[in-house]
Design an enzyme around this catalytic site. Structure first.
Site, PDB file in Angstrom:
ATOM      1  N   LYS A   1     -20.467  -1.708  13.967  1.00 36.62           N
ATOM      2  CA  LYS A   1     -19.497  -1.943  15.051  1.00 36.62           C
ATOM      3  C   LYS A   1     -19.623  -0.878  16.142  1.00 36.62           C
ATOM      4  CE  LYS A   1     -15.244   0.353  13.398  1.00 36.62           C
ATOM      5  NZ  LYS A   1     -15.069   1.375  14.416  1.00 36.62           N
TER       6      LYS A   1
ATOM      7  N   CYS B   1     -18.722   1.447   9.952  1.00 38.46           N
ATOM      8  CA  CYS B   1     -18.818   2.126  11.250  1.00 38.46           C
ATOM      9  C   CYS B   1     -20.085   1.819  12.052  1.00 38.46           C
ATOM     10  CB  CYS B   1     -18.700   3.638  11.044  1.00 38.46           C
ATOM     11  SG  CYS B   1     -17.059   4.138  10.493  1.00 38.46           S
TER      12      CYS B   1
ATOM     13  N   LYS C   1       0.844  -1.203   0.000  1.00 40.82           N
ATOM     14  CA  LYS C   1       0.000   0.000   0.000  1.00 40.82           C
ATOM     15  C   LYS C   1       0.880   1.254   0.000  1.00 40.82           C
ATOM     16  CE  LYS C   1      -4.103   0.481   2.365  1.00 40.82           C
ATOM     17  NZ  LYS C   1      -4.959   0.586   3.551  1.00 40.82           N
TER      18      LYS C   1
ATOM     19  N   ASN D   1     -22.838   8.517  15.847  1.00 38.71           N
ATOM     20  CA  ASN D   1     -23.137   7.362  14.994  1.00 38.71           C
ATOM     21  C   ASN D   1     -24.389   6.629  15.458  1.00 38.71           C
ATOM     22  OD1 ASN D   1     -21.149   7.814  13.179  1.00 38.71           O
ATOM     23  ND2 ASN D   1     -19.862   6.084  13.745  1.00 38.71           N
TER      24      ASN D   1
ATOM     25  N   THR E   1     -11.990   5.635  16.068  1.00 34.97           N
ATOM     26  CA  THR E   1     -13.150   5.635  16.953  1.00 34.97           C
ATOM     27  C   THR E   1     -12.881   4.649  18.087  1.00 34.97           C
ATOM     28  OG1 THR E   1     -14.562   6.133  15.086  1.00 34.97           O
ATOM     29  CG2 THR E   1     -15.642   5.248  17.056  1.00 34.97           C
TER      30      THR E   1
ATOM     31  N   LYS F   1     -18.409  10.977  19.503  1.00 36.25           N
ATOM     32  CA  LYS F   1     -18.301  10.186  18.268  1.00 36.25           C
ATOM     33  C   LYS F   1     -19.301   9.017  18.265  1.00 36.25           C
ATOM     34  CE  LYS F   1     -17.084   8.302  14.519  1.00 36.25           C
ATOM     35  NZ  LYS F   1     -17.488   8.851  13.219  1.00 36.25           N
TER      36      LYS F   1
HETATM   37  N1  LIG Z   1     -14.176   4.607   7.431  1.00 34.42           N
HETATM   38  C1  LIG Z   1     -14.894   5.617   7.914  1.00 34.42           C
HETATM   39  O1  LIG Z   1     -15.813   6.143   7.281  1.00 34.42           O
HETATM   40  C2  LIG Z   1     -14.585   6.168   9.290  1.00 34.42           C
HETATM   41  C3  LIG Z   1     -15.132   7.402   9.671  1.00 34.42           C
HETATM   42  C4  LIG Z   1     -14.838   7.902  10.934  1.00 34.42           C
HETATM   43  C5  LIG Z   1     -14.043   7.173  11.797  1.00 34.42           C
HETATM   44  N2  LIG Z   1     -13.542   5.960  11.413  1.00 34.42           N
HETATM   45  C6  LIG Z   1     -12.673   5.252  12.355  1.00 34.42           C
HETATM   46  O2  LIG Z   1     -11.315   5.448  11.955  1.00 34.42           O
HETATM   47  C7  LIG Z   1     -10.534   4.275  12.245  1.00 34.42           C
HETATM   48  C8  LIG Z   1      -9.858   3.784  10.968  1.00 34.42           C
HETATM   49  O3  LIG Z   1     -10.884   3.386  10.056  1.00 34.42           O
HETATM   50  P1  LIG Z   1     -10.601   3.211   8.489  1.00 34.42           P
HETATM   51  O4  LIG Z   1     -11.914   2.964   7.842  1.00 34.42           O
HETATM   52  O5  LIG Z   1      -9.729   4.299   8.000  1.00 34.42           O
HETATM   53  O6  LIG Z   1      -9.751   1.845   8.530  1.00 34.42           O
HETATM   54  P2  LIG Z   1      -8.946   1.156   7.334  1.00 34.42           P
HETATM   55  O7  LIG Z   1      -9.013  -0.296   7.591  1.00 34.42           O
HETATM   56  O8  LIG Z   1      -9.429   1.686   6.016  1.00 34.42           O
HETATM   57  O9  LIG Z   1      -7.439   1.688   7.513  1.00 34.42           O
HETATM   58  C9  LIG Z   1      -6.636   1.373   8.590  1.00 34.42           C
HETATM   59  C10 LIG Z   1      -5.187   1.352   8.118  1.00 34.42           C
HETATM   60  O10 LIG Z   1      -4.351   1.206   9.251  1.00 34.42           O
HETATM   61  C11 LIG Z   1      -3.249   0.363   8.903  1.00 34.42           C
HETATM   62  N3  LIG Z   1      -2.643  -0.112  10.130  1.00 34.42           N
HETATM   63  C12 LIG Z   1      -3.084  -1.044  11.008  1.00 34.42           C
HETATM   64  N4  LIG Z   1      -2.249  -1.132  12.055  1.00 34.42           N
HETATM   65  C13 LIG Z   1      -1.251  -0.246  11.855  1.00 34.42           C
HETATM   66  C14 LIG Z   1      -0.086   0.103  12.572  1.00 34.42           C
HETATM   67  N5  LIG Z   1       0.214  -0.467  13.753  1.00 34.42           N
HETATM   68  N6  LIG Z   1       0.726   1.035  12.057  1.00 34.42           N
HETATM   69  C15 LIG Z   1       0.454   1.618  10.878  1.00 34.42           C
HETATM   70  N7  LIG Z   1      -0.651   1.324  10.135  1.00 34.42           N
HETATM   71  C16 LIG Z   1      -1.489   0.402  10.620  1.00 34.42           C
HETATM   72  C17 LIG Z   1      -3.871  -0.675   8.013  1.00 34.42           C
HETATM   73  O11 LIG Z   1      -2.922  -1.331   7.196  1.00 34.42           O
HETATM   74  C18 LIG Z   1      -4.852   0.184   7.183  1.00 34.42           C
HETATM   75  O12 LIG Z   1      -4.256   0.673   6.008  1.00 34.42           O
HETATM   76  C19 LIG Z   1     -11.497   3.282  12.876  1.00 34.42           C
HETATM   77  O13 LIG Z   1     -11.455   3.437  14.259  1.00 34.42           O
HETATM   78  C20 LIG Z   1     -12.854   3.746  12.363  1.00 34.42           C
HETATM   79  O14 LIG Z   1     -13.896   3.365  13.217  1.00 34.42           O
HETATM   80  C21 LIG Z   1     -13.782   5.459  10.170  1.00 34.42           C
END
Ligand SMILES: NC(=O)c1ccc[n+]([C@@H]2O[C@H](COP(=O)([O-])OP(=O)(O)OC[C@H]3O[C@@H](n4cnc5c(N)ncnc54)[C@H](O)[C@@H]3O)[C@@H](O)[C@H]2O)c1
Length: 417
Positions: free
Chosen positions: A254, A251, A31, A199, A117, A195
């Protein structure tokens, strides 16, 4: 930016656009390599352009390792996943791992900003891992919607910053100085609760719309008019009142379950939210029932065209998609599936994935619109009528003009219409 997924990548590129210098760190080396070449793995309007511009401007770069960038970072954002644990609570493994990986490199006075979150109290969890008086941990939850992530990040309804240290909170708030939005500075527990509460409220609103849609079907009212009628009331507002196949995505499922668990561990039974979650499960079944009834009462041996697989339009995200839940049920009840989605390549086992919506409809006993992709609203009922086996349309997103489809000989079922 630790984690370059939906939230981390959007935040990294947008903060760079605001003038900051950003390093996006991810544990996935492939990635990272692709991102550095400007290849964006997700479908998000405007994200590719901003990311490429920022890479070229050298305000953004992606890295696999932590050391160099963390040593000089003033702010370290955690944007790692917080998936659902087996009991429904939020799993903090990624947060703990990321925080632990930072330990050897953190510069004095740097601030760890938690954008994932996380359950109430997680700021303390990170503080306990770090255990340094000169490092601050601040909660800064993200409210962007997938599909309009860049727009939402740059035009937020509000920015929430939670910290017990006023100066640290202000430093984080200042990062967003050029964004015109109200900043709410509060304690970390309140920021984390905001947050989840947001949701949970949105999920509740959608379930309420689905419940009123069910009522409309019983009393002969039209959900479109009813929702317009209540949405005009400013106290209610007209957003998130659209009925559908049940809510899903990465989101809401969960986060609602996690909030029930957070409440439970704090000694409060969040009965209302439990009801909302249970009701959502029923909504998936109601859509399956509509399909079954349309094809004569049994799905065994029936061929169903499913249009749309992502959890909503304008994303390629399949996580907890209602479409997938419904497909699973249709298959369990004996149907075969021809599926089509504009952004997804063959994601499902034992599902025939088609190149176009029309191909998916060939020889179908019924068509189900499961995601509100605009192209489905433009389908020609006569053309589709020529390729199906039986003319039954189940529009779980209420995006079609029912009269047009009925005029072409289809039975039409929407949600509450
Ligand atoms: N997707 C949404 O619409 C959204 C909106 C608001 C909040 N959130 C929250 O944000 C957080 C992330 O969600 P997302 O959808 O972006 O997840 P995602 O799965 O799209 O991305 C997470 C990334 O983190 C990387 N990762 C995991 N462990 C790591 C580490 N130790 N070091 C570096 N990189 C690491 C993964 O490889 C991945 O690329 C969650 O808590 C989610 O609930 C998501």
């Amino acid at each position: 930016m630790v984690g370059a997924g939906y939230v981390g990548l959007t935040t990294a590129s947008c903060l760079a656009q605001l003038g900051h210098t950003v390093v996006g760190i991810d544990v996935d080396p492939i990635k990272v390599h692709r991102l550095n070449n400007g290849e964006i793995p997700i479908v998000e309007e405007g994200l590719e352009a901003i990311t490429q511009q920022m890479l070229e401007a050298k305000r953004l770069v992606f890295q696999h390792g932590y050391s160099d960038s963390i040593k000089v970072a003033e702010f370290i954002f955690l944007c790692v996943p917080t998936p659902q644990d087996e009991d429904g609570s939020a799993d903090l493994t990624y947060i703990r791992e990321a925080a632990t990986s930072l330990l050897p490199y953190l510069a004095s006075e740097s601030i760890i900003v938690n954008k994932s979150t996380v359950p109430v109290g997680s700021t303390l969890v990170v503080e306990e891992i770090v255990r340094r008086d000169d490092i601050f941990v601040v909660s800064n939850p993200e409210f962007l919607r997938e599909g309009s992530a860049v727009h939402d990040f740059l035009n937020p309804d509000r920015i929430v910053v939670g910290s017990s240290n006023k100066r640290a909170a202000q430093r984080v708030a200042d990062l967003y100085q050029s964004i015109n939005a109200q900043v709410i500075i509060c304690d970390p527990a309140s920021a984390e609760t905001i947050k989840y509460a947001a949701n949970a409220f949105l999920a509740t609103k959608l379930s309420f719309a689905n419940a009123i849609a069910a009522l409309c079907e019983h009393v002969g009212a039209n959900i479109d008019d009813v929702m317009d009628g209540i949405g005009q009331d400013k106290r209610i507002g007209n957003q998130f009142l659209k009925p559908g196949p049940g809510w899903g995505g990465s989101c809401f499922p969960k986060d609602t379950r996690a909030l029930v668990k957070i409440a439970e561990s704090a000694g409060y039974d969040f009965e209302l939210l439990r009801g909302v979650i249970d009701f959502n499960e029923i909504q998936f079944d109601r859509i399956v029932d509509k399909v079954r009834k349309a094809v004569g009462g049994t799905l065994t041996g029936k061929n169903i065209a499913v249009l749309g697989l992502t959890f909503k339009a304008h994303t390629n995200d399949l996580r907890d998609s209602p479409a997938l839940r419904i497909v699973e049920q249709l298959k369990l009840q004996g149907a075969t599936i021809n599926a089509y989605d504009p952004t997804v390549a063959n994601p499902l086992p034992q599902t025939n994935f088609c190149e176009t919506a029309k191909d998916a409809c060939a020889s179908a006993d019924a068509i189900l619109i499961a995601t509100e992709w605009p192209e489905f609203a433009l389908l020609n009922p006569k053309e589709i009528g020529n390729v199906v086996r039986s003319k039954h349309m189940i529009d779980a997103r209420n995006i079609l003009e029912a009269d047009l489809w009925r005029a072409a000989g289809f039975t039409y079922q929407g949600v509450g219409r």
